[in-house]
Design an enzyme around this catalytic site. Sequence first.
Site, mmCIF file in Angstrom:
data_model
loop_
_atom_site.group_PDB
_atom_site.id
_atom_site.type_symbol
_atom_site.label_atom_id
_atom_site.label_comp_id
_atom_site.label_asym_id
_atom_site.label_seq_id
_atom_site.Cartn_x
_atom_site.Cartn_y
_atom_site.Cartn_z
ATOM 1 C CD GLU A 34 -2.851 -1.226 0.122
ATOM 2 O OE1 GLU A 34 -3.038 -0.165 -0.521
ATOM 3 O OE2 GLU A 34 -3.426 -2.293 -0.150
ATOM 4 C CB CYS A 90 -0.781 7.580 0.988
ATOM 5 S SG CYS A 90 -2.105 6.458 1.492
#
Length: 960
Positions: A661, A695
Amino acid sequence: MSSAVEALYIFDQYNEPILEHIYRSRPASAQDILPHYFAHSIPRPSITHLPDINPPTILFSVTYANLLFLSPVSTETEPLFVLEFLHRIIDVLEEFLGAPLLASKIEGAYDVVAQLLGEIASPALNPSAGLKQNLGLTPISNGPAIPWRRANVRHTSNELYVDIVETLSVTLAPSGRPLAAFANGSILFTSKISGVPDLLLTLSASGGKLGMEKAIELPVFHPSVRLARWKERPGELSFVPPDGKFMLAGYEVNLMPSSLDLNTWSKTNLQLPVSIEVSKSLGPNGADFEVRLLLSGTFPGASAPSTSRPAIVTRGSGRSTPVFGGSSSSSAPALQNVVVTIPVPPAVRNITDLRASRGEAFLNPADNFVEWRVPTKDAAAAGSATLRCTVVGPVSGEDEDSSNGFALNPNISDYDENEDAYQAPAAKSTKASVTTTLEDEYHDQQLQSTPGDAISDIVNAVRTTFHTQKTRPLEFRKQQLRKLYWGLKDNASDLLAACKKDIAKGAFEAGLELDWCTNDCIFVSSNLDKWAKDEKAPDIPLANALLSPKIRKDPFGLVLIIGTYNFPLNLLFCPLIGAIAAGNTCIIKPSENAPAVAAVVERVIASSLDPSCFRVIQGGIPETTALLDQKWDKIFYTGGATVGTIIAKKAAETLTPYTLELGGRNPAIVTKNANIRLAARRLLWGKVHNAGQVCISQNYTMVEEPVLEAFIAEMKGAMTEFFPDGTRTTDDYGRMVNAKQFARVKSMLENSKGKILLGGATDQSDNYIEPTIILVDSPSDSLLKDESFGPLIPILPVTSLTQAIEIANSVHATPLGLYPFGTPAETARCLNEIRSGGASVNDGFIHGSIPTLAFGGVGDSGQGAYRGKASFECFGHRRSVTSTPGWMEGMMAVRYPPYKGKLAKMRKMGTLKPDFDREGRAKFDLVRYILTLGAGSGKGGLVRFVGLLVAAIGLRRYLG
């Protein structure tokens, strides 16, 4: 002495006030009192003196169901009265609002709560008649003797019962000689009914009046107890019980004589149900020590009352007064929990590989002790229990007298064999005063890294546990998830404070992150049975259906989970929840950039989960490198692309599957047809949340030129609305996690050729960077070339949607997120022509805030997805299984050699005919079309036939 409570304040789990009720005078407000309450260290006392408030105030506090109840009193009062009043408030609210008592229930029923508090407007020992009527309570007549509470019996709501609970605190030298021994007792009374007459509770001890004075030292009583009766006849408690559960009396007993003869006194004189032995310098390297408990389950000599403890016997003042007694007696107490605390000298770097034969053991690195908890079910069984630990000594050879670093030296331990203070009760308060607030505790905390040479042993031990099939049963997995839920709840305040310390995350953002994790525990455990069931394999030809093909859900095995710092709870616990649900064992590596959170996370996992299945490894690059050198069955990593590339290369060496991720240079596109105000507000939220350290937030925003000025104006207006006093002093805006990240983001801002339109202030001492809007003119600007991962908002004007799509694909072909604003046709075009891990249409990263929606990247922004059911699937293997019955052998014989003449038979059984021509065009079969009623398949045709049949029957009945 005044007996009036001045005010009641109730706070929710985020320490926000949800109720303020003033009874009299002008007490200090909730906002003034709360900081003084939190200024005390954990565990916070229930009675706190606040001399700095005018007038000086005594603050009484009770924490229940994540709610904080505070009551300030500025006049002299009876402490037990106020505490009893707070507990009664809790009981009444829970009675009317239902259990569990939640902030939302109080907020949603203010009218009911106000009425209830009004009924107790003059808080005295007995509730008012009106409250009794509301509760539907009626007096009862004098009855028989009140029963002693029996073990494993659920008492009904019309009973009275009493418990005596004692906590024995014994300090032993390594030789086994007792240094201090105290018994702290509480006599707890529960009254579920009203109208009870005078009760008489009689305590006895051998030696008469003198024996009772020795058995109960420093007693304190509930205000309902008649003190004159106790002074006249020690041992007799005469009282009229209030409703609910309350502490009738408390006491403390020094179990050791005041004149101690060290030559004759030993632990056998204490008649304890537990004996303890400590062995050091064990193992091949002398680095192990062992603590051995011998449990008897009951107290020695319990058949006769001990002079050191009170007993209840059958005595009374007449028929009109019920008395306690009967078949049970407190002279035969049962052993409950056993907690062994072993102080760790400062020279010891770490205690590893804690192996307990009963209960659970964990190291508390903050307070330097090993705690071994043996619960009731294990403590009640007689026999022995052992705890064996491995000691890691100092880095240098400073401690030459102890090869393993574990020396029970009185000069560096928490006790001293010659310390007279242990013979005085005041020693406890002296030790308790040497504490700090949680904020101070984390301020100078150094994260204790796991020794590199211990990592391999820990990994192998957890891998061995997986092969014992311990994690396979679904009930075990659900139990671990439920225990993790309570571990998070019990440590909520510490986790929130740690988030505040590491990344200046406010209570709102950190609270939402924590709630996400607890909700995930509940959601996954509730759906686990359904997810883990074997699936019937789809699209199986009739010839293979007799093999019973199915999909079985199997765990991978040993999983490594590496967390990150921007969301240190969510991005660590949510993968862990999925790994537990799938049946794996796990090694968890929190981010070293959030050390305060990492320390609390380790405590939560060690105290909540099975230590043989789930372990935490602390450290930085060296420890992570050592972990990657191990063999794993799955690696889950959240972080940057640089480290993600290293992990992918390392995993490839052993063909280990992994989920990455990562992040990306995520584009936002605002067309001239978009709702400009909504676009500005929503995209601004995406960059100020967590100080831009998200993010999936947009890295840059492209705006069509006709609406550029309007967009900038709306974003400036939204900034003023969100932060009317600026972002410098508010708790709603965070900080960069450390000086390194601060310098990186500041350098990106300084190297940009764009024009700052708003913000730009920085403060290195606080890692503060103000949300900054920058107008740039080129896709090659430093703010677009790299992921900022901070509160920088570059805006790039574009002439058309086509240009915006071209720039997005050139800056980053596979970003983690995409955020188009415009008409449905425009946003659909963006989704079609720009790839991304996820997308939020007309919003900023809202898709990433849905806990049950699969989340993941694509290409170099990540591989794999998790959250909700996807988390279970992420850590599990879909295993195809068939089962061939013996009677099918004749049918299966065609597969065996020799094969002469068998190919044609096989083709008849399994060859499909194409429904298209050589040009790739679908064939139109009129006969098939008619027979299937235009559905194209037999199943579809059958469904249509049944539908027509039902319609025909209905029409006939309608016309007939």
